[in-house]
Design a protein around this motif. Structure first.
Motif, PDB file in Angstrom:
ATOM      1  N   GLY A 140     108.370  23.147  16.355  1.00 34.26           N
ATOM      2  CA  GLY A 140     107.196  23.668  15.081  1.00 34.26           C
ATOM      3  C   GLY A 140     107.821  23.587  13.194  1.00 34.26           C
ATOM      4  N   SER A 141     107.162  24.519  13.093  1.00 35.57           N
ATOM      5  CA  SER A 141     107.897  24.758  11.518  1.00 35.57           C
ATOM      6  C   SER A 141     109.429  24.838  11.486  1.00 35.57           C
ATOM      7  CB  SER A 141     106.821  25.202  10.712  1.00 35.57           C
ATOM      8  OG  SER A 141     106.882  26.407  11.306  1.00 35.57           O
ATOM      9  N   LYS A 142     109.902  26.217  12.469  1.00 38.77           N
ATOM     10  CA  LYS A 142     110.872  26.461  12.401  1.00 38.77           C
ATOM     11  C   LYS A 142     112.224  25.357  12.582  1.00 38.77           C
ATOM     12  CE  LYS A 142     110.044  31.097  14.008  1.00 38.77           C
ATOM     13  NZ  LYS A 142     110.318  32.483  15.287  1.00 38.77           N
ATOM     14  N   ARG A 143     111.622  24.188  13.660  1.00 33.35           N
ATOM     15  CA  ARG A 143     112.628  22.674  13.364  1.00 33.35           C
ATOM     16  C   ARG A 143     112.959  22.676  12.176  1.00 33.35           C
ATOM     17  NH1 ARG A 143     112.718  18.732  18.676  1.00 33.35           N
ATOM     18  NH2 ARG A 143     114.242  18.062  18.079  1.00 33.35           N
ATOM     19  N   THR A 144     111.940  22.288  11.271  1.00 32.70           N
ATOM     20  CA  THR A 144     111.770  21.510  10.661  1.00 32.70           C
ATOM     21  C   THR A 144     112.619  21.814   9.395  1.00 32.70           C
ATOM     22  OG1 THR A 144     109.630  20.885  11.703  1.00 32.70           O
ATOM     23  CG2 THR A 144     110.259  20.223   8.761  1.00 32.70           C
ATOM     24  N   LYS A 145     111.808  22.923   8.738  1.00 40.51           N
ATOM     25  CA  LYS A 145     113.233  23.930   7.980  1.00 40.51           C
ATOM     26  C   LYS A 145     114.414  24.161   8.212  1.00 40.51           C
ATOM     27  CE  LYS A 145     109.126  27.529   7.043  1.00 40.51           C
ATOM     28  NZ  LYS A 145     108.653  28.333   6.907  1.00 40.51           N
ATOM     29  N   LEU A 146     115.034  24.162   9.426  1.00 45.84           N
ATOM     30  CA  LEU A 146     116.613  24.213  10.056  1.00 45.84           C
ATOM     31  C   LEU A 146     117.129  22.820   9.333  1.00 45.84           C
ATOM     32  CD1 LEU A 146     116.635  26.598  12.701  1.00 45.84           C
ATOM     33  CD2 LEU A 146     117.114  27.134  10.162  1.00 45.84           C
ATOM     34  N   GLY A 147     115.887  21.729   9.417  1.00 44.22           N
ATOM     35  CA  GLY A 147     116.594  20.543   9.187  1.00 44.22           C
ATOM     36  C   GLY A 147     117.169  19.456  11.444  1.00 44.22           C
ATOM     37  N   ASP A 162     131.943  25.503   3.738  1.00 45.93           N
ATOM     38  CA  ASP A 162     130.759  25.899   2.817  1.00 45.93           C
ATOM     39  C   ASP A 162     129.925  24.661   2.893  1.00 45.93           C
ATOM     40  OD1 ASP A 162     132.468  28.112   2.776  1.00 45.93           O
ATOM     41  OD2 ASP A 162     133.262  26.981   0.789  1.00 45.93           O
ATOM     42  N   GLN A 163     130.299  23.754   2.573  1.00 43.68           N
ATOM     43  CA  GLN A 163     128.943  22.639   2.777  1.00 43.68           C
ATOM     44  C   GLN A 163     128.514  22.765   4.180  1.00 43.68           C
ATOM     45  OE1 GLN A 163     132.198  21.988   2.909  1.00 43.68           O
ATOM     46  NE2 GLN A 163     132.834  19.758   2.663  1.00 43.68           N
ATOM     47  N   LEU A 164     128.399  23.317   4.989  1.00 45.54           N
ATOM     48  CA  LEU A 164     127.497  23.450   6.234  1.00 45.54           C
ATOM     49  C   LEU A 164     126.368  24.911   5.455  1.00 45.54           C
ATOM     50  CD1 LEU A 164     126.141  22.344   8.692  1.00 45.54           C
ATOM     51  CD2 LEU A 164     127.619  24.239   9.982  1.00 45.54           C
ATOM     52  N   MET A 165     126.945  24.974   5.225  1.00 44.68           N
ATOM     53  CA  MET A 165     126.006  26.945   4.766  1.00 44.68           C
ATOM     54  C   MET A 165     125.967  25.978   3.393  1.00 44.68           C
ATOM     55  SD  MET A 165     126.214  30.004   4.568  1.00 44.68           S
ATOM     56  CE  MET A 165     125.051  31.126   3.969  1.00 44.68           C
ATOM     57  N   ASN A 166     126.007  25.571   2.725  1.00 44.69           N
ATOM     58  CA  ASN A 166     124.580  24.473   1.699  1.00 44.69           C
ATOM     59  C   ASN A 166     123.182  24.454   2.135  1.00 44.69           C
ATOM     60  OD1 ASN A 166     126.408  25.809  -0.647  1.00 44.69           O
ATOM     61  ND2 ASN A 166     127.013  24.281  -0.999  1.00 44.69           N
ATOM     62  N   LEU A 167     124.087  24.069   3.487  1.00 39.82           N
ATOM     63  CA  LEU A 167     122.482  23.297   3.697  1.00 39.82           C
ATOM     64  C   LEU A 167     121.459  24.689   4.615  1.00 39.82           C
ATOM     65  CD1 LEU A 167     123.990  19.861   5.673  1.00 39.82           C
ATOM     66  CD2 LEU A 167     122.755  20.016   4.061  1.00 39.82           C
ATOM     67  N   PHE A 168     122.265  25.403   5.324  1.00 39.39           N
ATOM     68  CA  PHE A 168     121.336  26.373   5.431  1.00 39.39           C
ATOM     69  C   PHE A 168     120.682  27.611   4.824  1.00 39.39           C
ATOM     70  CE2 PHE A 168     123.354  24.818   9.795  1.00 39.39           C
ATOM     71  CZ  PHE A 168     121.648  24.531  10.051  1.00 39.39           C
ATOM     72  N   GLU A 169     121.482  27.634   3.592  1.00 39.05           N
ATOM     73  CA  GLU A 169     121.349  28.839   2.214  1.00 39.05           C
ATOM     74  C   GLU A 169     119.711  29.230   2.299  1.00 39.05           C
ATOM     75  OE1 GLU A 169     123.521  30.239  -1.569  1.00 39.05           O
ATOM     76  OE2 GLU A 169     123.334  28.600  -0.949  1.00 39.05           O
ATOM     77  N   LYS A 170     119.052  28.120   2.054  1.00 39.06           N
ATOM     78  CA  LYS A 170     118.097  28.615   2.393  1.00 39.06           C
ATOM     79  C   LYS A 170     116.853  29.582   3.561  1.00 39.06           C
ATOM     80  CE  LYS A 170     115.321  25.616  -0.414  1.00 39.06           C
ATOM     81  NZ  LYS A 170     114.659  24.211  -1.067  1.00 39.06           N
ATOM     82  N   ASN A 171     117.575  28.462   4.359  1.00 42.73           N
ATOM     83  CA  ASN A 171     117.072  29.522   5.653  1.00 42.73           C
ATOM     84  C   ASN A 171     117.572  30.315   7.002  1.00 42.73           C
ATOM     85  OD1 ASN A 171     113.830  27.878   5.246  1.00 42.73           O
ATOM     86  ND2 ASN A 171     115.506  25.926   5.476  1.00 42.73           N
ATOM     87  N   TYR A 172     119.064  30.777   6.184  1.00 41.18           N
ATOM     88  CA  TYR A 172     119.645  31.845   6.815  1.00 41.18           C
ATOM     89  C   TYR A 172     118.858  32.615   7.325  1.00 41.18           C
ATOM     90  CZ  TYR A 172     124.459  33.015   7.759  1.00 41.18           C
ATOM     91  OH  TYR A 172     125.536  33.692   8.202  1.00 41.18           O
ATOM     92  N   GLU A 173     118.516  33.048   6.608  1.00 45.05           N
ATOM     93  CA  GLU A 173     117.552  34.624   7.317  1.00 45.05           C
ATOM     94  C   GLU A 173     117.084  34.397   8.475  1.00 45.05           C
ATOM     95  OE1 GLU A 173     118.029  37.938   7.234  1.00 45.05           O
ATOM     96  OE2 GLU A 173     119.393  37.312   5.816  1.00 45.05           O
ATOM     97  N   LEU A 174     116.369  32.978   8.990  1.00 46.16           N
ATOM     98  CA  LEU A 174     115.346  32.752   9.672  1.00 46.16           C
ATOM     99  C   LEU A 174     116.100  32.165  10.754  1.00 46.16           C
ATOM    100  CD1 LEU A 174     113.070  31.298  11.210  1.00 46.16           C
ATOM    101  CD2 LEU A 174     113.276  29.027   9.692  1.00 46.16           C
TER     102      LEU A 174
END
Length: 266
Positions: free
Chosen positions: A139-146, A211-223
């Protein structure tokens, strides 16, 4: 006038061992060695009568072991067949499929050759690759994580260092929009023995590279960490042999891992 008594013939079947008492149901297996029961002829004398019968004189322990190994081999083959096409279960599976896999897991657990795994931790040392888990990203978890179109999941690897009491989980990713950028989430944890089958696990640290991958996940890193956080306890090996390992955690999840090959570790 004397009455002539005729003794009823002894049935050879009464002299054979009761095969129903054996642990392995022989009728359900293809027996690799049809001569595992050796027959010979004995003369049995009773009240002056002599009867020649064919009797089972020897049942080899090695044959029973082979039968048990047959069950394990067939069940493991069934597990791999059941896992086809479900991408390790990470994006879900039907209830029928999950039930099929859990039934096979229970069958393997019943034949665990290592009943006290924490006393034989050398058997889990080294690299493993996840092939199934009931942990899902939906669901939304999969969407948020791209993870629908932009980012794809690679291998899930685990390295266990028994001497140091450390475990490292590695989840590999690639991002299609960044020239197939490859990266990974690395989670380090400590463990200590809690019982003959169980270890306690404590989260130590995590990082995403590059770091480029970290930038993609940064907003949803806790998730992301919430999904893969290993904190808690783990029945480390409900089943383990040289090829496959099964565990269950305190959240009710099932994990099936296979021994990683050298090229999986790169």
């Amino acid at each position: 006038m004397a009455t002539k008594l005729v003794k009823s013939p002894i049935q050879a079947s009464n002299l054979l061992p009761n095969l129903s008492k054996f642990k392995t149901p022989l009728t359900t297996l293809s027996t690799p060695n049809v001569n595992f029961i050796k027959l010979n002829h004995n003369h049995i004398t009773s009240s002056g009568f002599s009867l020649r019968v064919s009797a089972a004189s020897e049942v080899h322990n090695s044959a029973l072991l082979e039968g048990d190994n047959d069950i394990i081999a067939l069940t493991k083959a069934s597990v791999y067949h059941a896992l086809e096409g479900i991408n390790r279960g990470v994006f879900g599976a039907t209830s029928e499929k999950k039930k099929e896999i859990e039934d096979l897991v229970i069958k393997l657990e019943a034949h665990n050759p290592t009943p006290n795994p924490t006393q034989n931790l050398d058997k889990v040392n080294g690299y493993w690759k996840l092939i199934y888990s009931t942990i899902t990203i939906l669901g939304s978890k999969r969407t948020k994580l791209g993870l629908r179109d932009f980012i794809t999941l690679g291998d899930f690897l685990q390295f266990i260092d028994v001497a140091q009491g450390k475990a490292v989980n590695i989840i590999k990713f690639n991002a299609r929009g960044l020239s197939l950028l490859n990266g990974q989430l690395t989670i380090q944890a400590s463990f200590n023995v809690a019982s003959p089958t169980r270890v306690n696990i404590k989260f130590d640290n995590s990082k995403i590279t590059p770091d480029q991958l970290m930038n993609l996940f940064e907003k949803n890193y806790e998730l992301l960490l919430c999904i893969f956080n290993p904190d808690g306890w783990l029945d480390i090996t409900r089943y383990v042999d040289e090829e496959i390992r099964i565990g269950r955690d305190d959240k009710g999840n099932i994990f099936i891992l296979e021994r990683a090959k050298d090229d999986d570790q790169s």
